[in-house]
Motif scaffolding. Structure first.
Motif: not given
Length: 707
Positions: A51-54, A139-143, A182-185, A190-192
């Protein structure tokens, strides 16, 4: 024969059946989706871009609904304990008990499907002052799911919680997510997307990795904040064995309580208002409906499992009974006969014929070539328009009579022949059937026993070189003739086939001749003979070769008539259940067997096929292959045993696996159609099969096997 009965109007029940099966598959698929919920926070797939560094360097609580992401951290010496993958009926109550003893509050990120299964636990969580967040519905991988699936997972979870508690959930933790770095792009995107529906993302500062069960000390170390810092701690109350989590939680709370930490919910920890506002009436209603649908789907899956188990048990029990009875029948046949006189009294063979030009010459020649010494052949032409009677007359064969009558149907033709017959023993033969020279002799020897009123011969498929003929050959050998051996031993033979059957003339006259009020006149007649107190036996050595349908359309028409007529006969003779003697054996042995294996189980077969399709989608393929292979092997052994009993070659066994994909479906759809026809009160016309003469050409007048 041409019985003219009005054809039913075009039916809508096939559409209803398809819709019903589609609904069944949808319900089972829904159950498979929610019943296979996994757990844990490990990676759901391979490596992905970060994910973005910030975001990865910020706090664990993320507001992503604005143009600029906002991240929050917990203040020093503040711990927000969070639990994923619940509620679980075993572990969640134990964790709540530990929290209560330590006067601690926490946040539970619940799986929507499990909320529907255990709404009382979600209500207890709220009642004890804890907070609830969303962990998706399955429990799905929303990404890695499409946008529609992401929205469904979140809205269903909200509705599930609303239906159980009357509250909305706004906090969200993605499955397979952990700490902020550890958050991925894909997870960030998906969170956005979820932020657009009002969700606030919650990650973790400390991941206890308790789902790996590394041991209580390791869990406590991983969950403990360092240097008095505040932290969101990731633990689990569902998704597997959480005994180590329960023990570690007790130690963690005791240790951190001694270090003046306070334990609170995520929202309270960052000073935010409640994350669980009251839910609207629509959300609560949707949640209730969703819970009912999930419970209904689970019940349906359980019912299907019970149905499959019952069908398997019945199938194995049927096989055992068939094999045992077949062995008894073989021993009886091989056992030296009692000193009974050889039957050589005159026999009249009655051949009802309607448009049988393709086969009638071969049929009559095979009868005249019989080795039986005293035989007359009566061909009753039932108003044929193809010159059937003329063909027989031109043969000029000795001992053959032709009787012509206006078209009145097969039963009427048979009764005409019965009245005209001179002999006391009658053999009824279809116009497309070819006898072997010794068939009549073998068939009538059972009449040496004065208690025997009728005898069934052994019908074989002549035109078996094509796939459809091979399938019917296997069905005749496995189903029909193996069953007849069983019926003979149990003394409840329900059907003497129209292709080859022998009767005492006095018996036929006593029961009123061949009945005409059902489409399965052979079954109806046989049941009448049994109820009149006579024995009906099976003679496997009396072989008749017959022409089977050569197309699926003809097969459908023939079996539709057979099945519908059999059900008519079963209903007509239902009172045999209360009768003594031979009729009672039919009623208490034969009729239940026919009901279970020729009506009830075939009616359930479409649902079983849907369940198999469901299994391809949601069950391990290895288990499916093993189960299917085991059943096919069982069928193969049964078929091989039946072929050996009938002294047939094993070659056709290769076609058995392919029979499961076309022929079996045609057979159970025939039963469905027949039941619907009976229920709605329609009558079925006779459905005569078009003859090609292929059987006569293959077998010949000497009745040689078509190999």
């Amino acid at each position: 024969m041409a019985r003219h009965v009005a054809r039913p109007d075009p039916r809508a029940h096939w559409l209803l059946l398809l819709l019903g099966l589609a609904a069944l598959l949808a319900a089972l698929s829904f159950n498979g989706l929610v019943a296979n919920v996994s757990g844990g926070s490990g990676p759901a797939g391979g490596p992905a871009e970060p994910a973005p560094r910030q975001i990865t360097t910020g706090g664990p609580v993320l507001r992503l609904d604005g143009p600029t992401p906002a991240a929050r951290r917990l203040p020093p010496r503040t711990v927000a304990l969070t639990f994923d993958d619940g509620p679980d009926p075993r572990w969640t109550p134990q964790i709540l008990d530990v929290l209560r003893r330590h006067h601690a509050h926490a946040t539970f990120f619940v799986v929507g499907a499990r909320v529907d299964e255990h709404p009382e636990l979600v209500r207890r969580i709220l009642a004890e002052g804890h907070e609830i967040g969303s962990h998706t519905f399955t429990h799905a991988d929303l990404g890695s799911v499409p946008t529609w699936r992401l929205g469904t997972e979140l809205s269903w979870t909200r509705n599930a919680v609303a239906g159980a508690t009357g509250r909305e959930v706004t906090l969200l933790r993605l499955p397979f997510s952990s700490t902020t770095p550890t958050l991925t792009g894909p997870q960030y995107r998906a969170l956005r997307e979820a932020a657009g529906s009002g969700h606030v993302a919650v990650l973790a500062d400390r991941d206890a990795r308790d789902w790996q069960r590394p041991g209580v000390p390791a869990i406590v170390r991983a969950a403990s904040p360092q240097g008095g810092a505040g932290a969101v701690v990731l633990l689990h109350d569902g998704g597997g064995d959480r005994s180590q989590t329960v023990a570690a939680l007790d130690q963690l709370l005791s240790r951190l309580d001694g270090e003046d930490y306070r334990f609170t919910t995520v929202s309270a920890g960052i000073g935010a208002p409640s994350s669980m506002p009251p839910a609207g009436g629509g959300a609560r209603s949707s949640g209730t409906v969703l819970r009912w649908a999930q419970a209904g789907a689970a019940g349906l899956a359980s019912a299907m499992n019970l149905l499959l188990g019952t069908a398997l048990v019945l199938g194995v029990a049927r096989l055992v009974v068939q094999v045992v009875c077949a062995q008894l029948h073989v021993r009886r046949v091989r056992r030296p006969r009692r000193r009974l006189p050889e039957v050589r009294e005159p026999v009249s063979v009655i051949v009802p014929a309607y448009n049988e030009a393709a086969n009638i010459a071969a049929t009559v020649r095979s009868l005249v070539a019989s080795s039986y010494p005293a035989l007359e052949v009566i061909v009753v032409d039932d108003g044929s328009s193809d010159g059937t009677a003329d063909i027989v007359e031109r043969l000029g064969l000795r001992g053959v009579r032709v009787i012509r009558q206006a078209n009145a149907g097969k039963p009427a033709a048979l009764n005409t022949g019965i009245r005209a017959a001179r002999a006391g023993l009658l053999v009824l033969v279809d116009g497309d059937t070819v006898f072997q020279p010794d068939t009549v002799y073998r068939l009538v020897q059972g009449f040496a026993d004065p208690t025997v009123g009728a005898i069934s011969g052994n019908t074989k498929v002549a035109n078996r070189r094509r796939m459809l003929g091979t399938w019917q050959h296997l069905e005749y050998v496995i189903g029909f003739n193996l069953d007849r051996r069983m019926y003979d031993v149990l003394e409840c033979m329900p059907t003497i086939p129209g292709a080859i059957g022998a009767f005492r003339r006095e018996v036929l006259l006593a029961v009123g001749g061949v009945p005409a009020d059902t489409l399965a006149e052979d079954t109806d007649l046989t049941m009448k003979v049994l109820r009149a107190g006579w024995r009906v036996v099976y003679e496997e050595g009396a072989i008749a070769w017959t022409e089977a349908p050569s197309s699926l359309r003809q097969l459908w028409r023939q079996r539709y008539r057979w099945c519908y007529g059999t059900m008519q006969a079963m209903w007509k003779h239902r009172h045999a259940l209360r009768e003594p003697g031979a009729g009672g054996k039919l009623g208490r042995r034969g009729l239940p067997y026919l009901t279970v294996f020729q009506v009830v189980l075939p009616l359930a077969a479409p649902a079983v096929d849907v369940f198999a399709l469901y299994g391809l989608l949601f069950l391990p393929w290895s288990a499916l292959v093993l189960a299917w292979g085991g059943l096919l092997l069982l069928q193969g052994f049964t078929a091989a045993y039946a072929l050996r009993l009938d002294r047939e070659r094993y070659g056709p066994l290769w076609a058995l696996p392919f029979q499961q994909f076309v022929y079996r479906q045609v057979m159970y759809l025939v039963v469905v159609q027949s039941v619907v026809t009976a229920v709605v009160g329609n009558r079925l016309r006779w459905q005569r099969m078009a003859r090609t003469g292929e059987a006569a050409a293959l077998v010949g007048v000497q009745g040689r096997a078509p190999y």
